[in-house]
Design a protein around this motif. Structure first.
Motif, PDB file in Angstrom:
ATOM      1  N   UNK A   4      35.609  40.658  42.688  1.00  0.00           N
ATOM      2  CA  UNK A   4      35.897  42.026  43.150  1.00  0.00           C
ATOM      3  C   UNK A   4      37.309  42.393  42.728  1.00  0.00           C
ATOM      4  N   UNK A   5      37.449  43.465  42.001  1.00  0.00           N
ATOM      5  CA  UNK A   5      38.762  43.875  41.530  1.00  0.00           C
ATOM      6  C   UNK A   5      39.474  44.808  42.509  1.00  0.00           C
ATOM      7  N   UNK A   6      38.739  45.428  43.383  1.00  0.00           N
ATOM      8  CA  UNK A   6      39.338  46.320  44.369  1.00  0.00           C
ATOM      9  C   UNK A   6      39.163  45.740  45.762  1.00  0.00           C
ATOM     10  N   UNK A   7      40.179  45.048  46.209  1.00  0.00           N
ATOM     11  CA  UNK A   7      40.191  44.512  47.564  1.00  0.00           C
ATOM     12  C   UNK A   7      41.178  45.325  48.389  1.00  0.00           C
ATOM     13  N   UNK A   8      40.922  45.428  49.643  1.00  0.00           N
ATOM     14  CA  UNK A   8      41.805  46.173  50.541  1.00  0.00           C
ATOM     15  C   UNK A   8      43.201  45.552  50.601  1.00  0.00           C
TER      16      UNK A   8
END
Length: 85
Positions: A4-8
Motif C-alpha cells: 500500500x503506497x498511501x498509508x495514513x
C-alpha cells in the motif's frame, strides 16, 4: 500481498504545519516584551525587588503594542493579529 503506497501514517507530518497555520489565524503571531514601566517606590533598579507594573510594550513582526499591565504584571510573550494595530 500488494504494498500500500498511501498509508495514513505517511500524512502525520501534516499535523504540525496545519496546527501552526491554525494558531496563526486564531490568535496571531508572538510578540515579546520589549519594555515596561512600573511604580518606583524607592527600589530603584534592584532586580529582586517587587514591582507593580503599569505599562507593557511588546515588540514583534507587526510592530509595537503598548498595553496597560494586567493586575500589575506583564507577561513575557503576547500574541497579536495584524488587525489589532
Amino acid at each position: 500481498m500488494k504494498p500500500r503506497f498511501l498509508k495514513l501514517v505517511y500524512f502525520v507530518w501534516v499535523i504540525v504545519p496545519a496546527s501552526l497555520w491554525l494558531t496563526y489565524h486564531l490568535i496571531g503571531l508572538p510578540h515579546v516584551i520589549g519594555s515596561y514601566a512600573w511604580v518606583d517606590e524607592g527600589q530603584g533598579m534592584d532586580p529582586f525587588a517587587h514591582r507593580h507594573y503599569t505599562r507593557c510594550r511588546f515588540v514583534g513582526p507587526y510592530g509595537q503594542f503598548e498595553l496597560p499591565a494586567q493586575q500589575g504584571r506583564c507577561g513575557w510573550v503576547r500574541f497579536f493579529k495584524q488587525e489589532d494595530r
